[in-house]
Design an enzyme around this catalytic site. Structure first.
Site, PDB file in Angstrom:
ATOM      1  N   THR A 140       0.924  -1.044  -0.289  1.00  0.00           N
ATOM      2  CA  THR A 140      -0.314  -0.233   0.176  1.00  0.00           C
ATOM      3  C   THR A 140       0.704   1.507   0.042  1.00  0.00           C
ATOM      4  OG1 THR A 140      -1.781  -1.018   0.858  1.00  0.00           O
ATOM      5  CG2 THR A 140      -1.599   1.036   2.043  1.00  0.00           C
ATOM      6  N   ARG A 183     -14.713  -7.683   0.622  1.00  0.00           N
ATOM      7  CA  ARG A 183     -14.014  -7.215   1.692  1.00  0.00           C
ATOM      8  C   ARG A 183     -13.614  -5.690   2.101  1.00  0.00           C
ATOM      9  NH1 ARG A 183      -8.552  -5.737   2.436  1.00  0.00           N
ATOM     10  NH2 ARG A 183      -7.613  -5.907   5.070  1.00  0.00           N
ATOM     11  N   THR A 194      -0.365   0.678   6.521  1.00  0.00           N
ATOM     12  CA  THR A 194      -0.361  -0.458   5.699  1.00  0.00           C
ATOM     13  C   THR A 194      -0.060  -1.241   7.392  1.00  0.00           C
ATOM     14  OG1 THR A 194       1.145  -1.168   4.402  1.00  0.00           O
ATOM     15  CG2 THR A 194       2.576  -0.258   5.383  1.00  0.00           C
ATOM     16  N   GLY A 195      -0.184  -2.340   6.280  1.00  0.00           N
ATOM     17  CA  GLY A 195      -0.041  -4.410   7.169  1.00  0.00           C
ATOM     18  C   GLY A 195      -1.715  -4.943   6.535  1.00  0.00           C
ATOM     19  N   VAL A 196      -2.329  -5.568   7.559  1.00  0.00           N
ATOM     20  CA  VAL A 196      -2.758  -6.334   6.962  1.00  0.00           C
ATOM     21  C   VAL A 196      -4.668  -5.410   7.846  1.00  0.00           C
ATOM     22  CG1 VAL A 196      -4.521  -8.485   8.027  1.00  0.00           C
ATOM     23  CG2 VAL A 196      -2.133  -9.156   7.459  1.00  0.00           C
ATOM     24  N   GLY A 197      -5.283  -5.398   7.106  1.00  0.00           N
ATOM     25  CA  GLY A 197      -6.709  -3.960   7.317  1.00  0.00           C
ATOM     26  C   GLY A 197      -7.538  -4.723   8.542  1.00  0.00           C
ATOM     27  N   SER A 227     -11.310  -3.012   3.175  1.00  0.00           N
ATOM     28  CA  SER A 227      -9.503  -2.797   3.373  1.00  0.00           C
ATOM     29  C   SER A 227     -10.260  -1.022   4.327  1.00  0.00           C
ATOM     30  CB  SER A 227      -8.733  -2.096   2.791  1.00  0.00           C
ATOM     31  OG  SER A 227      -7.770  -1.437   2.719  1.00  0.00           O
ATOM     32  N   ASP A 228      -9.192  -1.458   5.580  1.00  0.00           N
ATOM     33  CA  ASP A 228      -8.523  -0.352   6.158  1.00  0.00           C
ATOM     34  C   ASP A 228      -7.828   1.184   5.662  1.00  0.00           C
ATOM     35  OD1 ASP A 228      -5.819  -1.711   5.609  1.00  0.00           O
ATOM     36  OD2 ASP A 228      -5.136   0.063   7.539  1.00  0.00           O
TER      37      ASP A 228
HETATM   38  N1  ASP Z   1      -4.246  -2.949   4.756  1.00  0.00           N
HETATM   39  C1  ASP Z   1      -4.103  -2.724   3.210  1.00  0.00           C
HETATM   40  C2  ASP Z   1      -5.096  -3.577   3.356  1.00  0.00           C
HETATM   41  O1  ASP Z   1      -5.629  -4.581   4.237  1.00  0.00           O
HETATM   42  C3  ASP Z   1      -3.160  -4.143   2.647  1.00  0.00           C
HETATM   43  C4  ASP Z   1      -1.572  -3.129   2.619  1.00  0.00           C
HETATM   44  O2  ASP Z   1      -1.539  -2.565   3.510  1.00  0.00           O
HETATM   45  O3  ASP Z   1      -1.033  -3.197   1.830  1.00  0.00           O
HETATM   46  O4  ASP Z   1      -6.179  -3.329   2.409  1.00  0.00           O
END
Ligand code: ASP
Length: 280
Positions: free
Chosen positions: A154, A182, A203-206, A184-185
């Site tokens: 991201t 789904r 960024t990371g797991v939403g 995203s955050d």
């Molecule tokens: N945060 C993003 C999501 O979960 C993914 C990412 O940060 O790469 O959609």
């Protein structure tokens, strides 16, 4: 004036050393151009330009180069928050546009500022954003090989302008291989937040970022008097019980720049007009 950007996480499976170097070069180039732009533009205008440039680089998972979802389609999410007016705008799961961040920017002018899927696409067409296919062959190959592989990449930007105003913008192609629908955050206040004290992009797991309310918590802690590093430390500590996977960049109103990640390693870069600090 201060500027920090990020290009998501480094994932062994999707990033080799050549790509890593190319991503670092791209971050530096975008920082240089956007810092020059910040000299006579607002933080809000600058974060939009920085995220647009990151979306236009296929190395990153936003705009062109976005991940493909499990039904073979690309759906992107992007948001902006203006720290001065506290207005937040975003698009969630939009298809077939080149720069989701520009549509989020346009939405700042409206009362209804967060639009999803078809509504977001209709709005984009009404406002003359042309059809664009953001798919690149590498993502199709990954998809076909079913490499979900946490392709976290991201993009985001936080800027502090010469009038002391802060803005944050974030854009994503998602986690990759997700169930259509789904959320995203990246277009929520957990993934992107700014007020007059602090701006944050994640960024990371939403799902982890939303559970940890990461961007909003960091900014509110700074607003309530925490030093920026302490606000990060407490917020990241709270991710640990559920092994939350997240990274964030931020700037406070004094111009302190900070970033932290729960897992190595996140691509980020900052520039204060003199020195680059780019992830290596
Ligand atoms: N945060 C993003 C999501 O979960 C993914 C990412 O940060 O790469 O959609």
């Amino acid at each position: 004036m201060k500027l920090i950007i990020h290009g998501g996480f480094f994932s062994e499976s999707s990033t080799n050393s050549t790509t890593k170097l190319a991503k670092q070069e791209s971050l530096k180039n975008i920082l240089t151009q956007c810092y020059a732009y910040l000299q006579n533009h607002t933080a809000l205008e600058t974060v939009v330009l920085a995220v647009e440039m990151l979306e236009n680089d296929p190395l990153f998972n936003a705009g062109i180069g976005s991940q493909i979802q499990n039904d073979g389609k690309i759906r992107m999410s992007a948001s902006i928050m203006d720290g001065e007016t506290k207005k937040f705008s975003g698009v969630i799961n939009i298809e077939d546009v080149e720069n989701p961040i520009r549509i989020a920017e346009k939405l700042l002018e409206f009362d209804d500022r967060v639009l999803g899927a078809e509504g977001a696409l209709n709005f984009a067409r009404e406002h003359h954003f042309p059809k664009f296919n953001p798919e690149i062959p590498q993502r199709r190959e990954e998809y076909e090989a079913k490499v979900a592989a946490l392709g976290l990449g991201t993009v985001g930007c936080v800027a502090l302008d010469q009038n002391g105003k802060i803005a944050a913008a974030t854009s994503t192609g998602g986690k990759g291989f997700e169930i259509p629908g789904r959320i995203s955050d990246s277009a929520t206040i957990a993934g992107n937040f700014a007020n007059e004290f602090c701006g944050v992009s994640c960024t990371g797991v939403g799902e982890d970022i939303v559970s940890g309310a990461v961007a909003a918590k960091i900014a509110i802690r700074v607003s309530d008097g925490f030093e920026i590093d302490k606000a990060f430390a407490k917020t990241f500590e709270e991710l640990k019980p559920f092994d939350g996977f997240a990274g964030a960049i931020a700037i406070d109103k004094q111009g302190n720049i900070f970033h932290q990640d729960s897992h190595p390693s996140m691509f980020y870069g900052s520039f204060d007009g003199k020195e680059f600090d780019v992830f290596d």
